[in-house]
Motif scaffolding. Structure first.
Motif, PDB file in Angstrom:
ATOM      1  N   THR A   1      36.286  34.219  40.424  1.00 41.15           N
ATOM      2  CA  THR A   1      36.973  34.198  41.725  1.00 41.15           C
ATOM      3  C   THR A   1      38.404  33.715  41.591  1.00 41.15           C
ATOM      4  OG1 THR A   1      36.027  31.996  42.165  1.00 41.15           O
ATOM      5  CG2 THR A   1      34.849  33.913  43.048  1.00 41.15           C
ATOM      6  N   ARG A   2      38.659  32.768  40.704  1.00 42.68           N
ATOM      7  CA  ARG A   2      40.023  32.254  40.568  1.00 42.68           C
ATOM      8  C   ARG A   2      40.930  33.219  39.818  1.00 42.68           C
ATOM      9  NH1 ARG A   2      36.599  29.539  43.651  1.00 42.68           N
ATOM     10  NH2 ARG A   2      37.437  27.529  44.274  1.00 42.68           N
ATOM     11  N   VAL A   3      40.398  33.940  38.882  1.00 39.48           N
ATOM     12  CA  VAL A   3      41.201  34.993  38.248  1.00 39.48           C
ATOM     13  C   VAL A   3      41.598  36.029  39.298  1.00 39.48           C
ATOM     14  CG1 VAL A   3      41.105  36.945  36.644  1.00 39.48           C
ATOM     15  CG2 VAL A   3      40.332  34.677  35.912  1.00 39.48           C
ATOM     16  N   ALA A   4      40.667  36.355  40.191  1.00 39.56           N
ATOM     17  CA  ALA A   4      40.982  37.305  41.259  1.00 39.56           C
ATOM     18  C   ALA A   4      42.109  36.774  42.144  1.00 39.56           C
ATOM     19  CB  ALA A   4      39.741  37.580  42.096  1.00 39.56           C
ATOM     20  N   LEU A   5      42.058  35.487  42.500  1.00 41.02           N
ATOM     21  CA  LEU A   5      43.128  34.905  43.315  1.00 41.02           C
ATOM     22  C   LEU A   5      44.469  34.966  42.598  1.00 41.02           C
ATOM     23  CD1 LEU A   5      41.470  31.724  44.921  1.00 41.02           C
ATOM     24  CD2 LEU A   5      41.944  33.923  45.992  1.00 41.02           C
ATOM     25  N   LEU A   6      44.467  34.660  41.298  1.00 40.59           N
ATOM     26  CA  LEU A   6      45.718  34.705  40.538  1.00 40.59           C
ATOM     27  C   LEU A   6      46.271  36.123  40.461  1.00 40.59           C
ATOM     28  CD1 LEU A   6      44.953  32.220  37.615  1.00 40.59           C
ATOM     29  CD2 LEU A   6      46.590  31.895  39.471  1.00 40.59           C
ATOM     30  N   LEU A   7      45.407  37.090  40.292  1.00 42.83           N
ATOM     31  CA  LEU A   7      45.871  38.483  40.237  1.00 42.83           C
ATOM     32  C   LEU A   7      46.524  38.897  41.551  1.00 42.83           C
ATOM     33  CD1 LEU A   7      42.904  40.169  38.318  1.00 42.83           C
ATOM     34  CD2 LEU A   7      45.203  39.688  37.446  1.00 42.83           C
ATOM     35  N   PHE A   8      46.002  38.390  42.664  1.00 43.79           N
ATOM     36  CA  PHE A   8      46.604  38.719  43.957  1.00 43.79           C
ATOM     37  C   PHE A   8      47.942  38.017  44.148  1.00 43.79           C
ATOM     38  CE2 PHE A   8      42.163  39.805  45.431  1.00 43.79           C
ATOM     39  CZ  PHE A   8      42.438  41.151  45.668  1.00 43.79           C
TER      40      PHE A   8
ATOM     41  N   VAL B   1      50.464  28.605  39.386  1.00 43.87           N
ATOM     42  CA  VAL B   1      49.748  27.991  38.270  1.00 43.87           C
ATOM     43  C   VAL B   1      49.367  26.559  38.616  1.00 43.87           C
ATOM     44  CG1 VAL B   1      49.977  27.172  35.896  1.00 43.87           C
ATOM     45  CG2 VAL B   1      50.726  29.480  36.491  1.00 43.87           C
ATOM     46  N   LEU B   2      50.276  25.829  39.253  1.00 42.46           N
ATOM     47  CA  LEU B   2      49.979  24.447  39.643  1.00 42.46           C
ATOM     48  C   LEU B   2      48.893  24.397  40.712  1.00 42.46           C
ATOM     49  CD1 LEU B   2      53.608  23.008  39.726  1.00 42.46           C
ATOM     50  CD2 LEU B   2      51.845  22.566  38.011  1.00 42.46           C
ATOM     51  N   ALA B   3      48.900  25.354  41.637  1.00 45.17           N
ATOM     52  CA  ALA B   3      47.824  25.422  42.631  1.00 45.17           C
ATOM     53  C   ALA B   3      46.477  25.675  41.951  1.00 45.17           C
ATOM     54  CB  ALA B   3      48.125  26.521  43.650  1.00 45.17           C
ATOM     55  N   PHE B   4      46.487  26.558  40.961  1.00 44.56           N
ATOM     56  CA  PHE B   4      45.281  26.844  40.181  1.00 44.56           C
ATOM     57  C   PHE B   4      44.787  25.579  39.480  1.00 44.56           C
ATOM     58  CE2 PHE B   4      43.751  27.767  35.859  1.00 44.56           C
ATOM     59  CZ  PHE B   4      42.634  28.551  36.125  1.00 44.56           C
ATOM     60  N   LEU B   5      45.692  24.804  38.904  1.00 42.73           N
ATOM     61  CA  LEU B   5      45.306  23.576  38.209  1.00 42.73           C
ATOM     62  C   LEU B   5      44.760  22.531  39.184  1.00 42.73           C
ATOM     63  CD1 LEU B   5      48.221  23.267  35.623  1.00 42.73           C
ATOM     64  CD2 LEU B   5      45.858  24.015  35.203  1.00 42.73           C
ATOM     65  N   ALA B   6      45.330  22.475  40.391  1.00 36.94           N
ATOM     66  CA  ALA B   6      44.794  21.561  41.403  1.00 36.94           C
ATOM     67  C   ALA B   6      43.378  21.966  41.786  1.00 36.94           C
ATOM     68  CB  ALA B   6      45.704  21.556  42.631  1.00 36.94           C
TER      69      ALA B   6
END
Length: 411
Positions: A20-27, A93-98
């Motif tokens: 799911t997080r890879v999908a969010l990053l792709l968007f 990227v920082l949002a992903f790390l949070a």
């Protein structure tokens, strides 16, 4: 809320989070285009503009869309730590790390006695339901601080207090985490931390408190509970309009001030209920701190003049902490919040044009989302009260007269 397999291994949970997080990053990176308005523009345009001004040592004094406490400058400036990426990409990227930090915290807490990985599942499922909005605002970073504060709660009240104060200076709402705090150390640590951070910003950066004026002057945002009055009213002759105002789409026109005032009155009533609850409560279990925080933020969210999609990130995070306690009674409100997250992405960005136009599809989505949140708030408040406030003793029945005292009735 967790299966035996999930208790044996976190692999299914981690795999779901990764996909799911890879999908969010792709968007958010623009590899795939998410339907509806571009939610990443706030980062690439608005946040980037604030970043340039903050680097010059001052807050955006002439920008009414800056409506955040002084520490809100930190997540806006944070992409500077990744200079090899563009501003927007570094922010994502920082949002992903949070997001990852929240997951790690919930997994660690879920392994303790009396805890559950169910909270981690709420986080894993709830965040992606909001779509790319979850990574296109700095709310996920604030939520990470709030989750850490609540998880520190019972064992490390000073750390909880310090993190709560810092979170409140990022975006105000984490101050409500203290609603259920009974340890004086937490309140003292919060006061000391808040005073120190406020003094630092007041001395080093002009305009640290301009946000107070900008927040005061806001109207009724088109996604708030009160906005439903005008959405329906537009079909029956209300002649106001929807305009971009203070950084969001708001209703302007007749009776808007009254509805905004009613929202403030409801917020005051919610605060009064919380005060009454604190005065009456006598039972404090380990999960009470999280349950009270979740309830408080729900109450203040649904009564607010503004109910933006990213607010659901806060609620999902707090719901996750509640569900991580096996004894918590917040399972049903947490499920309602997760369902509201799904309806939210249908409303924004997918159906936002319908909301702005107040057509029946948009009104229905908004009524459903807000209805779920109101139901969650009322259910959470009821369960918090019943689990912590002892019932009032029943009034004694008057003594029945004896036969000797009974007066005979003559016929």
């Amino acid at each position: 809320m967790e299966t035996k397999a999930a208790r044996r291994s976190p692999a299914p949970l981690l795999a779901t989070w990764a996909v799911t997080r890879v999908a969010l990053l792709l968007f958010v990176f623009g590899v795939f285009v998410f339907p509806g308005p571009d939610v990443t523009a706030d980062v690439s345009v608005t946040y980037r503009g604030w970043y340039e001004e903050l680097l010059r040592g001052t807050f955006p004094l002439d920008d009414v869309t800056w409506q955040y406490p002084p520490a809100g400058a930190l997540p806006v400036l944070a992409p500077a730590v990744l200079p090899f990426l563009s501003y927007a990409h570094a922010f994502f990227v920082l949002a992903f790390l949070a997001d990852l930090a929240v997951l790690a915290s919930l997994l660690y807490a879920g392994g303790r006695a009396g805890r559950s990985r169910g909270g981690a599942w709420v986080w894993v499922a709830g965040v992606p339901l909001l779509g790319p909005t979850a990574y296109a605002r700095y709310d996920v970073m604030v939520t990470a601080v709030a989750v850490a504060a609540l998880l520190a709660g019972a064992r490390r009240p000073r750390l909880m207090g310090a993190l709560t104060a810092f979170g409140a200076l990022l975006k105000v709402w984490p101050a409500l985490l203290l609603a259920g705090a009974v340890r004086r150390e937490a309140w003292r640590a919060a006061a000391v931390t808040a005073a120190g951070v406020v003094a630092l910003f007041a001395v080093t950066m002009p305009g640290a408190f301009a946000f107070l004026t900008f927040q005061r002057d806001r109207g009724t945002e088109v996604e708030s509970l009160g906005s439903l009055v005008f959405h329906v009213g537009r079909h029956f002759g209300w002649d106001g309009e929807v305009l971009l105002n203070y950084g969001s789409m708001e209703f302007l026109g007749p009776r808007v001030a009254e509805v905004s005032g009613a929202a403030l009155a409801l917020t005051a009533a919610a605060f009064g209920w919380l005060v009454l609850w604190r005065l009456r409560t006598t039972r404090h279990a380990p999960h009470t701190l999280a349950d009270a925080a979740f309830t408080a933020v729900l109450l203040f969210t649904v009564t607010s003049r503004v109910l933006s999609p990213q607010y659901l990130v806060w609620l999902v995070g707090l719901a996750s902490v509640c569900v991580s306690h096996r004894a918590s009674r917040m399972g049903a409100p947490a499920l309602m919040v997760v369902l509201a997250s799904f309806v939210t992405v249908l409303e924004f960005p997918l159906g936002f044009l319908h909301v702005v136009l107040s057509d029946w599809y948009g009104v229905t989505l908004l009524a459903l989302r807000n209805g779920l949140l109101v139901a969650a708030a009322l259910t959470a408040a009821r369960r918090l009260w019943r689990s912590t406030v002892p019932p009032a003793p029943a009034a004694p029945l008057p003594p029945r007269p004896s036969h000797a005292e009974e007066t005979p009735v003559s016929g």
